[in-house]
Scaffold this active site. Structure first.
Site, PDB file in Angstrom:
ATOM      1  N   ARG A 194       0.848  -1.184   0.000  1.00 14.40           N
ATOM      2  CA  ARG A 194       0.000   0.000   0.000  1.00 14.40           C
ATOM      3  C   ARG A 194       0.888   1.241   0.000  1.00 14.40           C
ATOM      4  NH1 ARG A 194      -5.099   0.384  -0.882  1.00 14.40           N
ATOM      5  NH2 ARG A 194      -5.223   2.158   0.514  1.00 14.40           N
ATOM      6  N   ILE A 195       0.467   2.243  -0.740  1.00 19.26           N
ATOM      7  CA  ILE A 195       1.112   3.544  -0.617  1.00 19.26           C
ATOM      8  C   ILE A 195       0.515   4.210   0.616  1.00 19.26           C
ATOM      9  CG2 ILE A 195       1.305   5.835  -1.672  1.00 19.26           C
ATOM     10  CD1 ILE A 195       1.433   4.391  -4.384  1.00 19.26           C
ATOM     11  N   LEU A 196       1.367   4.732   1.468  1.00 20.19           N
ATOM     12  CA  LEU A 196       0.909   5.266   2.749  1.00 20.19           C
ATOM     13  C   LEU A 196       0.702   6.772   2.657  1.00 20.19           C
ATOM     14  CD1 LEU A 196       3.482   3.237   4.841  1.00 20.19           C
ATOM     15  CD2 LEU A 196       1.045   2.712   4.547  1.00 20.19           C
ATOM     16  N   ASN A 247      10.742  -0.356   6.529  1.00 18.65           N
ATOM     17  CA  ASN A 247      10.317  -1.074   5.322  1.00 18.65           C
ATOM     18  C   ASN A 247      11.515  -1.817   4.749  1.00 18.65           C
ATOM     19  OD1 ASN A 247       8.578  -1.770   3.091  1.00 18.65           O
ATOM     20  ND2 ASN A 247       9.672  -0.255   1.861  1.00 18.65           N
ATOM     21  N   HIS A 257      12.905  -2.963   1.016  1.00 18.05           N
ATOM     22  CA  HIS A 257      12.672  -2.750  -0.408  1.00 18.05           C
ATOM     23  C   HIS A 257      13.670  -3.604  -1.186  1.00 18.05           C
ATOM     24  CE1 HIS A 257      11.414  -0.707  -4.032  1.00 18.05           C
ATOM     25  NE2 HIS A 257      12.691  -0.563  -4.345  1.00 18.05           N
ATOM     26  N   SER A 292      17.277  -3.292   0.697  1.00 21.27           N
ATOM     27  CA  SER A 292      17.542  -2.211   1.643  1.00 21.27           C
ATOM     28  C   SER A 292      16.459  -2.183   2.710  1.00 21.27           C
ATOM     29  CB  SER A 292      17.511  -0.843   0.941  1.00 21.27           C
ATOM     30  OG  SER A 292      18.355  -0.812  -0.189  1.00 21.27           O
ATOM     31  N   THR A 330       9.661   7.429   4.998  1.00 18.83           N
ATOM     32  CA  THR A 330       9.272   8.832   4.959  1.00 18.83           C
ATOM     33  C   THR A 330       8.166   8.974   3.920  1.00 18.83           C
ATOM     34  OG1 THR A 330      10.972   9.289   3.301  1.00 18.83           O
ATOM     35  CG2 THR A 330      11.589   9.640   5.596  1.00 18.83           C
ATOM     36  N   LEU A 388       7.984   7.790  -1.592  1.00 16.42           N
ATOM     37  CA  LEU A 388       7.976   6.340  -1.809  1.00 16.42           C
ATOM     38  C   LEU A 388       9.395   5.775  -1.903  1.00 16.42           C
ATOM     39  CD1 LEU A 388       6.082   3.881  -2.407  1.00 16.42           C
ATOM     40  CD2 LEU A 388       6.491   4.349  -4.824  1.00 16.42           C
ATOM     41  N   ASP A 389       9.634   4.682  -1.153  1.00 11.69           N
ATOM     42  CA  ASP A 389      10.926   3.984  -1.187  1.00 11.69           C
ATOM     43  C   ASP A 389      12.095   4.945  -0.956  1.00 11.69           C
ATOM     44  OD1 ASP A 389       9.568   1.621  -1.677  1.00 11.69           O
ATOM     45  OD2 ASP A 389       9.653   1.906  -3.841  1.00 11.69           O
ATOM     46  N   GLN A 398      18.700 -12.948   1.036  1.00 12.22           N
ATOM     47  CA  GLN A 398      19.377 -11.878   1.786  1.00 12.22           C
ATOM     48  C   GLN A 398      18.387 -11.079   2.632  1.00 12.22           C
ATOM     49  OE1 GLN A 398      22.721 -11.454   2.001  1.00 12.22           O
ATOM     50  NE2 GLN A 398      22.715 -13.379   0.850  1.00 12.22           N
TER      51      GLN A 398
HETATM   52  C1  GRF Z   1       9.777  -8.645  -0.603  1.00  6.95           C
HETATM   53  O1  GRF Z   1      10.533  -8.802  -1.760  1.00  6.95           O
HETATM   54  C2  GRF Z   1       9.986  -7.278  -0.026  1.00  6.95           C
HETATM   55  O2  GRF Z   1      11.268  -6.781  -0.233  1.00  6.95           O
HETATM   56  C3  GRF Z   1       8.985  -6.454  -0.771  1.00  6.95           C
HETATM   57  O3  GRF Z   1       7.874  -7.283  -0.954  1.00  6.95           O
HETATM   58  C4  GRF Z   1       8.284  -8.640  -0.895  1.00  6.95           C
HETATM   59  C5  GRF Z   1       7.491  -9.277   0.192  1.00  6.95           C
HETATM   60  O4  GRF Z   1       7.707 -10.661   0.265  1.00  6.95           O
HETATM   61  N1  GRF Z   1       8.704  -5.237  -0.049  1.00  6.95           N
HETATM   62  P1  GRF Z   1       7.163 -11.454   1.534  1.00  6.95           P
HETATM   63  O5  GRF Z   1       5.673 -11.208   1.621  1.00  6.95           O
HETATM   64  O6  GRF Z   1       7.899 -10.962   2.735  1.00  6.95           O
HETATM   65  O7  GRF Z   1       7.461 -12.898   1.234  1.00  6.95           O
END
Ligand code: GRF
Length: 198
Positions: free
Chosen positions: A87-89, A103, A105, A132, A137, A140-141, A169
């Site tokens: 969701r965009i917050l 978050n 990303h 990352s 903030t 976005l991202d 990772q």
């Molecule tokens: C992950 O790749 C995360 O980086 C991104 O959305 C995906 C979520 O995967 N924000 P999961 O639901 O944690 O398996």
């Protein structure tokens, strides 16, 4: 012990990694905006409270975010963790959780914001890609970067093979970052960078 609330929308593999890491915090709730999010069953099986709040039941982003914040706050979180929460917050939501909203990303920010990050990396021809963890903030991202992990982009990679390598990772990085937060080791400096205390 700090209370942590995790927000998901789907699979929830990062949430699962956080639960399995046995961090020195209480996972007070796992909340989804989708009732069919696969991760909810895992959380319930592990004795964690779950809740669903569907954005489809609200007329505007702001109305949904206000209700979501009330629900989250009922668990008195010290930290809110976005783990695949799609969701965009709204700015008010982000501001409400300033400094306590993380978050993950799937790119090495500030490269490849938005969706389809793995395809973006392949198309750009980069040789390193990754993930990352950052404080959220309003942009976005964007936001102070806590930790990053890199993986090679290999010849013949497609979106799926690269995503799988990055995800491995992610499952290491997010628990580490949350551990630092709950151990009070993260400090956001005035210039918007994050210092990790020893
Ligand atoms: C992950 O790749 C995360 O980086 C991104 O959305 C995906 C979520 O995967 N924000 P999961 O639901 O944690 O398996």
């Amino acid at each position: 012990m700090k209370n942590v609330v995790i927000l998901i929308s789907g699979r929830g593999s990062n949430m699962q990694a956080l639960v399995k890491a046995n961090l020195p915090c209480k996972i007070a709730a796992v909340i989804s905006n989708k009732a069919d999010a696969a991760g909810l069953a895992f959380a319930a099986e592990h004795g964690i409270q779950t809740a669903v709040l569907s954005h489809k039941d609200f007329g505007s982003r702001e109305a949904f975010d206000t209700a979501m914040a009330s629900l989250i706050d009922s668990y008195q979180p010290d930290l809110v963790v976005l783990a695949g929460f799609m969701r965009i917050l709204s700015p008010a939501f982000v501001q409400h959780y300033e400094g306590r909203l993380l978050n993950i990303h799937p790119s090495l920010l500030p490269s490849f914001k938005g969706l389809h990050t793995h395809q973006q990396a392949i198309d750009a021809g980069v040789k390193l890609h990754g993930c990352s963890v950052h404080f959220v903030t309003a942009e976005l991202d964007h936001g102070p970067i806590v930790a990053q992990a890199a993986v090679p982009v290999l010849d013949g990679d497609d979106e799926d093979t690269l995503a799988a390598r990055v995800l491995t990772q992610e499952h290491q990085l997010y628990p580490q970052a949350v551990r630092w937060f709950v151990e009070d080791k993260l400090q956001i400096l005035e210039n918007g960078t994050v210092r990790i205390r020893a």
